[in-house]
Design an enzyme around this catalytic site. Structure first.
Site, mmCIF file in Angstrom:
data_model
loop_
_atom_site.group_PDB
_atom_site.id
_atom_site.type_symbol
_atom_site.label_atom_id
_atom_site.label_comp_id
_atom_site.label_asym_id
_atom_site.label_seq_id
_atom_site.Cartn_x
_atom_site.Cartn_y
_atom_site.Cartn_z
ATOM 1 N NE ARG A 119 -3.910 -2.087 2.174
ATOM 2 C CZ ARG A 119 -3.699 -3.085 3.024
ATOM 3 N NH1 ARG A 119 -2.703 -3.022 3.898
ATOM 4 N NH2 ARG A 119 -4.468 -4.129 3.009
ATOM 5 C CE LYS A 141 -1.722 13.734 -14.411
ATOM 6 N NZ LYS A 141 -2.110 14.256 -15.742
ATOM 7 C CD GLU A 183 5.764 17.260 -22.981
ATOM 8 O OE1 GLU A 183 5.088 18.159 -22.449
ATOM 9 O OE2 GLU A 183 5.249 16.259 -23.515
ATOM 10 C CE LYS A 225 4.040 17.661 -13.926
ATOM 11 N NZ LYS A 225 4.077 16.493 -14.756
ATOM 12 C CD GLU A 235 -5.155 16.443 -15.771
ATOM 13 O OE1 GLU A 235 -4.056 15.895 -15.600
ATOM 14 O OE2 GLU A 235 -5.752 16.422 -16.840
ATOM 15 N NE ARG A 239 -0.647 16.926 -12.860
ATOM 16 C CZ ARG A 239 0.039 16.123 -12.089
ATOM 17 N NH1 ARG A 239 -0.241 16.038 -10.805
ATOM 18 N NH2 ARG A 239 1.027 15.391 -12.562
ATOM 19 C CG ASN A 243 -3.027 17.323 -20.334
ATOM 20 O OD1 ASN A 243 -2.004 16.667 -20.147
ATOM 21 N ND2 ASN A 243 -4.064 17.270 -19.514
ATOM 22 C CG HIS A 246 -0.220 16.512 -24.088
ATOM 23 N ND1 HIS A 246 0.465 17.718 -24.130
ATOM 24 C CD2 HIS A 246 0.606 15.657 -23.437
ATOM 25 C CE1 HIS A 246 1.639 17.577 -23.524
ATOM 26 N NE2 HIS A 246 1.747 16.331 -23.095
ATOM 27 C CG HIS A 250 -2.622 11.697 -26.563
ATOM 28 N ND1 HIS A 250 -3.238 12.054 -25.400
ATOM 29 C CD2 HIS A 250 -1.316 11.503 -26.239
ATOM 30 C CE1 HIS A 250 -2.352 12.091 -24.418
ATOM 31 N NE2 HIS A 250 -1.174 11.766 -24.903
ATOM 32 C CG HIS A 263 4.324 12.039 -25.640
ATOM 33 N ND1 HIS A 263 2.966 11.943 -25.811
ATOM 34 C CD2 HIS A 263 4.515 12.948 -24.653
ATOM 35 C CE1 HIS A 263 2.360 12.755 -24.961
ATOM 36 N NE2 HIS A 263 3.282 13.378 -24.241
HETATM 37 P P1 NAD Z 1 11.693 6.725 -22.226
HETATM 38 O O1 NAD Z 1 11.604 6.469 -20.802
HETATM 39 O O2 NAD Z 1 11.245 5.648 -23.156
HETATM 40 O O3 NAD Z 1 13.171 7.147 -22.596
HETATM 41 C C1 NAD Z 1 13.494 7.434 -23.944
HETATM 42 C C2 NAD Z 1 14.713 6.637 -24.404
HETATM 43 O O4 NAD Z 1 15.891 7.213 -23.861
HETATM 44 C C3 NAD Z 1 14.710 5.191 -23.943
HETATM 45 O O5 NAD Z 1 15.247 4.389 -24.958
HETATM 46 C C4 NAD Z 1 15.642 5.223 -22.738
HETATM 47 O O6 NAD Z 1 16.212 3.971 -22.449
HETATM 48 C C5 NAD Z 1 16.675 6.212 -23.208
HETATM 49 N N1 NAD Z 1 17.421 6.903 -22.176
HETATM 50 C C6 NAD Z 1 16.965 7.361 -20.984
HETATM 51 N N2 NAD Z 1 17.899 8.101 -20.384
HETATM 52 C C7 NAD Z 1 18.986 8.090 -21.181
HETATM 53 C C8 NAD Z 1 20.264 8.692 -21.099
HETATM 54 N N3 NAD Z 1 20.601 9.513 -20.112
HETATM 55 N N4 NAD Z 1 21.150 8.437 -22.107
HETATM 56 C C9 NAD Z 1 20.792 7.648 -23.150
HETATM 57 N N5 NAD Z 1 19.573 7.091 -23.303
HETATM 58 C C10 NAD Z 1 18.691 7.320 -22.322
HETATM 59 O O7 NAD Z 1 10.845 8.025 -22.655
HETATM 60 P P2 NAD Z 1 10.622 9.446 -21.958
HETATM 61 O O8 NAD Z 1 10.438 10.382 -23.072
HETATM 62 O O9 NAD Z 1 11.634 9.731 -20.914
HETATM 63 O O10 NAD Z 1 9.232 9.237 -21.209
HETATM 64 C C11 NAD Z 1 8.060 8.902 -21.912
HETATM 65 C C12 NAD Z 1 7.114 8.246 -20.952
HETATM 66 O O11 NAD Z 1 6.797 9.175 -19.923
HETATM 67 C C13 NAD Z 1 5.795 7.830 -21.569
HETATM 68 O O12 NAD Z 1 5.485 6.540 -21.136
HETATM 69 C C14 NAD Z 1 4.794 8.820 -21.023
HETATM 70 O O13 NAD Z 1 3.498 8.277 -20.881
HETATM 71 C C15 NAD Z 1 5.402 9.154 -19.702
HETATM 72 N N6 NAD Z 1 5.028 10.468 -19.170
HETATM 73 C C16 NAD Z 1 4.573 10.523 -17.900
HETATM 74 C C17 NAD Z 1 4.243 11.737 -17.346
HETATM 75 C C18 NAD Z 1 3.808 11.804 -15.914
HETATM 76 O O14 NAD Z 1 3.368 12.872 -15.483
HETATM 77 N N7 NAD Z 1 3.959 10.740 -15.170
HETATM 78 C C19 NAD Z 1 4.377 12.916 -18.083
HETATM 79 C C20 NAD Z 1 4.841 12.828 -19.386
HETATM 80 C C21 NAD Z 1 5.172 11.592 -19.921
HETATM 81 N N1 GLY Z 2 2.222 15.519 -17.850
HETATM 82 C C1 GLY Z 2 0.964 16.034 -17.420
HETATM 83 C C2 GLY Z 2 0.797 16.064 -15.937
HETATM 84 O O1 GLY Z 2 1.694 15.751 -15.198
HETATM 85 O O2 GLY Z 2 -0.247 16.397 -15.489
#
Ligand code: NAD
Ligand code: GLY
Length: 358
Positions: A119, A141, A183, A225, A235, A239, A243, A246, A250, A263
């Protein structure tokens, strides 16, 4: 090193931003409560940075490493279960600390595992992509994907600390770097006009990955942020402005099948559409939209959606987005640069004209 705070009462936490923080043993250790640690990373990031992180932990009774395969397609319940299987097998207690080392995929899966194991256990984010440093690691998130929808299974669960080592950005592939920059620019557009001006002036330094400029961009993004999340953690209102672009983005990602455009690339083209729609409503000057499109070109990001998505297909896909509330499409537009608003009165005719260029 600079420290920001996400102000959420008893769930408040620091965001540390600086160079070589992954080599500072005191920083991460001070947020580990017990003697047990779970390190989660992937097979791209672990060979680069896991040893640095391990060296920061000091003597611990139990350290479990879970190295997942790299990629959005592994952001699944199976990967989540794999973490929990290891944690159960190694008998981690409620006082364990889970640390996510990687981009948004690793951060989101690990956060969800931390939210649900017994939990909720202590959770630290160590983001290594630009996108995860300025967006996904802050705000709580967490999620995994379901075959029928992205990020559909998850929880709001705040970390106890976010440790951003900007030196890790040196190894990030150029496309991933540019997608993260989208972003960053988003914060200027939605709530920080002076930051937008700064970004336009400093884009050459950012693209050259100059550390001082990068640190400033990451810090100003995280500050924006943190302010939005502090006001609306779940949200229920404000918040949603995070987006911007987005819903359009999407639709692009879904039309193409996930994985073709990143993305951040889809969001970049989506932000240009949201700005053009704002200009058509008379809220922005078309010259501001053109200048944003030119900035996107400089950043190596797409300024328009792929030509092969018809307006009808686009509108249909937008209607399926998570941001549809009670049947009405909610879009983030700009009243001015730095001033986002959420509208729910977009007509099909308006969208057709925008997407068809009419
Ligand atoms: P990712 O985690 O897939 O990383 C992108 C690529 O970079 C991967 O191949 C990874 O292995 C590589 N990588 C990471 N760090 C590295 C480094 N320092 N050097 C070399 N390679 C490296 O993608 P991302 O863009 O970081 O994140 C996208 C994800 O985040 C999506 O799943 C999306 O839904 C999520 N997201 C979440 C939120 C949230 O608020 N939680 C917000 C935006 C996006
Ligand atoms: N990436 C959108 C949020 O964190 O709300």
């Amino acid at each position: 090193m600079h420290t920001l705070h996400v102000d959420l009462g008893e769930r408040s936490y620091p965001i540390y931003i600086g160079r070589d923080l992954l080599r500072d043993p005191s920083l991460i250790a001070r947020h580990i409560r017990g003697s047990q640690v779970v390190l989660v990373s992937n097979d791209t990031v672990a060979p680069l940075y896991l040893d640095h992180l391990k060296a920061c932990l000091g003597e611990r009774g139990l350290v479990t490493e879970v190295i997942l395969p790299d990629g959005e397609r592994y952001k699944t319940l199976e990967s989540y279960t794999r973490i929990l299987d290891r944690v159960m097998t190694d008998r981690h207690s409620r006082t364990t600390t889970m640390i996510a080392l990687g981009g948004g995929v690793i951060g989101d899966i690990t956060g969800f595992a931390a939210a649900s194991y017994q939990r909720g256990v202590n959770f630290i984010q160590v983001p290594t992509t630009l996108l995860s440093q300025v967006d996904s690691s802050v705000g709580g998130k967490t999620a995994v994907n379901h075959p029928l929808g992205k990020n559909m299974i998850g929880a709001f669960y705040q970390p106890v600390a976010v440790v951003i080592d900007i030196a890790t950005l040196a190894t990030l592939p150029p496309r991933e770097f540019a997608a993260g920059l989208a972003e960053v620019v988003k914060y200027g557009l939605i709530c920080d006009a002076p930051f937008y001006t700064w970004l336009r002036e400093n884009m050459p330094k950012l693209l050259a990955r100059e550390e001082a400029a990068l640190a400033e961009a990451v810090e100003r993004s995280c500050a924006n942020k943190a302010a939005v999340v502090a006001e609306d953690e779940r949200e229920s209102g404000l918040r949603a402005i995070l987006n911007l672009g987005h819903t359009f983005g999407h639709a692009i990602e879904t039309a193409q099948g996930y994985g073709e455009w990143l993305h951040g690339e889809a969001v970049a083209a989506g932000m240009a559409l949201a700005m053009e729609m704002s200009a058509r409503r008379g809220w922005l000057a078309m010259a501001e939209v053109d200048s944003f499109r030119s900035l996107l070109r400089t950043m190596g990001l797409p300024e328009r959606p792929p030509a092969d998505i018809s307006p009808a297909q686009f509108i249909d896909l937008m209607g399926r987005d998570k941001k549809v509330v009670d049947g009405s499409l909610r879009l983030v537009l700009l009243r001015a640069i730095g001033q986002a608003c959420v509208v729910d009165d977009a007509t099909e005719q308006e969208l057709h004209a925008l997407l068809g260029g009419g």
